[in-house]
Design a protein around this motif. Structure first.
Motif, short mmCIF file in Angstrom:
data_model
loop_
_atom_site.label_atom_id
_atom_site.label_comp_id
_atom_site.label_asym_id
_atom_site.label_seq_id
_atom_site.Cartn_x
_atom_site.Cartn_y
_atom_site.Cartn_z
N ASN A 44 36.88 42.15 41.92
CA ASN A 44 36.48 41.36 40.75
C ASN A 44 37.35 40.12 40.58
OD1 ASN A 44 34.43 43.11 39.91
ND2 ASN A 44 35.96 44.51 39.08
N MET A 45 38.65 40.29 40.80
CA MET A 45 39.57 39.18 40.62
C MET A 45 39.74 38.38 41.91
SD MET A 45 40.62 39.33 37.47
CE MET A 45 42.16 38.42 37.37
N ASP A 53 38.47 42.71 53.11
CA ASP A 53 38.42 43.78 52.11
C ASP A 53 37.84 45.01 52.80
OD1 ASP A 53 38.23 43.80 48.71
OD2 ASP A 53 37.24 45.44 49.77
N MET A 71 45.42 40.99 46.50
CA MET A 71 44.98 41.28 45.13
C MET A 71 44.35 42.68 45.13
SD MET A 71 45.18 40.14 42.23
CE MET A 71 44.54 39.79 40.61
N LEU A 72 45.22 43.69 45.01
CA LEU A 72 44.84 45.08 45.25
C LEU A 72 45.00 45.92 43.98
CD1 LEU A 72 46.66 45.19 48.67
CD2 LEU A 72 44.18 45.26 48.34
N PRO A 73 44.39 47.13 43.98
CA PRO A 73 44.41 47.92 42.74
C PRO A 73 45.79 48.35 42.26
CG PRO A 73 42.67 48.70 44.22
CD PRO A 73 43.49 47.71 44.99
N THR A 107 48.58 43.82 39.99
CA THR A 107 49.44 44.37 38.93
C THR A 107 49.91 45.74 39.41
OG1 THR A 107 48.18 43.25 37.22
CG2 THR A 107 49.55 45.10 36.53
N LYS A 136 45.94 51.44 32.33
CA LYS A 136 46.72 51.31 33.56
C LYS A 136 48.05 50.57 33.27
CE LYS A 136 47.13 48.70 37.80
NZ LYS A 136 46.63 47.70 38.73
#
Ligand code: NAD
Length: 296
Positions: A11-12, A31, A64-66, A96, A246
């Protein structure tokens, strides 16, 4: 023109990679989801067949990962980015994640002579697509200076928060405060209504008095006063309650490791966990209004 590996096109990351490509850079995109890669190609990126294929020939790597486990998983070890990136590659992790993972990975990169920053973001999917994110950056002055031109393509406000990991510190402390004042704002609007004071009148008074805060004036959890707020759209996110939880869990872990007292952060975490156990954490985080006023 720089060759950039972009890993994590969700998404980001999807919007961020597209902005780098539209700025004229060669973006080698990877990805685990083929759909995500295809979408990135549609936005001007080049498909990479694997994570290391993306990193091959790249001057800059953006991830940019979970969560922390994913970041450690792709950066560390013999098959990881750090072991395989060419000398001089600049590494930027915008996920994050927990502060420990951020510092561990940056230490490993520095030990190999690679510059790396943690650069988590504030601002949601729309800001990622528009290139208007806020970046909170941790790392050396030299690593920050190297990352800045790329961060300015993806964002509007770029802050150097200090040494490695301090970007994550800024992010969790900010979002813990956001969770707390969102819940406080919900309590005040809910109580006002139950005592016979309508949301608009309370807003007019409190937004110019000492109760004023961002959750009220930019994102009012009571429908009405702020037309663009998710509360006027059935609490559709926005920034989901799951993502807030989270961040509150990351804040709680960091707080416990630092032996800090964060009783309101702990309470905010507990309340958002109730949203999760009620199966309502896909609502916007301002949807906690429904838990507070009994309409969940
Ligand atoms: P997302 O789940 O949409 O995207 C993550 C992507 O990473 C997925 O496409 C997934 O397939 C990919 N991925 C996972 N492991 C991988 C691997 N080993 N190799 C390659 N790809 C891999 O998540 P998102 O909403 O884009 O969020 C990304 C990060 O940004 C998270 O850390 C989140 O906390 C943070 N963030 C999100 C928002 C938001 O509003 N969504 C706002 C601020 C910060």
């Amino acid at each position: 023109m720089t060759t950039i590996a972009f890993i994590g096109l969700g998404n980001m990351g999807g919007g961020m990679a597209a902005n780098l490509a539209q700025a004229g850079h060669v973006v080698q995109a990877f990805d685990l989801s083929k759909d995500a890669v295809e979408k990135a190609v549609g936005a001007g990126c080049v498909a990479a067949q694997s994570m290391l294929d993306a990193v091959d020939g790249a001057d800059v790597v953006v991830t940019m990962l979970p969560a922390g486990q994913h970041v450690r998983g792709i950066y560390l070890g013999d098959d990881g980015i750090i072991a395989n990136a060419a000398d001089g590659t600049l590494l930027i992790d915008s996920s994050t994640i927990d502060i420990d993972s951020a510092r561990t990975v940056i230490d490993a990169a520095n030990a190999k002579g690679l510059k790396m920053v943690d650069a988590p973001v504030s601002g949601g999917v729309a800001a990622a697509a528009a290139g208007t994110l806020t970046f909170m950056v941790g790392g050396t002055d030299a690593a920050f200076a190297g990352a800045k031109p790329y961060l300015y393509i993806m964002g509007k406000n770029i802050f150097h928060a200090g040494a490695a990991g301090n970007g994550q510190v800024a992010k969790v402390c900010n979002n813990m405060l956001l969770g707390i004042h969102m819940i406080g704002t919900c309590e005040a609007f809910s109580l006002a209504e139950k005592l016979g004071l309508d949301a608009q009148t309370f807003y007019d008074i409190s937004s110019t008095a000492s109760g004023q805060n961002w959750s009220m004036t930019s994102y009012c959890p009571a429908p009405g006063p702020v037309p663009t707020a998710p509360s006027n759209n059935n609490y559709k996110p926005g920034f989901s309650a799951a993502m807030m939880l989270k961040d509150l869990r990351l804040a709680a872990d960091a707080s416990s490791a630092a032996k800090a007292a964060t009783p309101l952060g702990a309470q905010a975490e507990a309340l958002y966990a109730l949203m999760e156990s009620a199966g309502k954490d896909d609502l916007d985080f301002s949807g906690i209004m429904k838990l507070i006023n009994g309409s969940l």
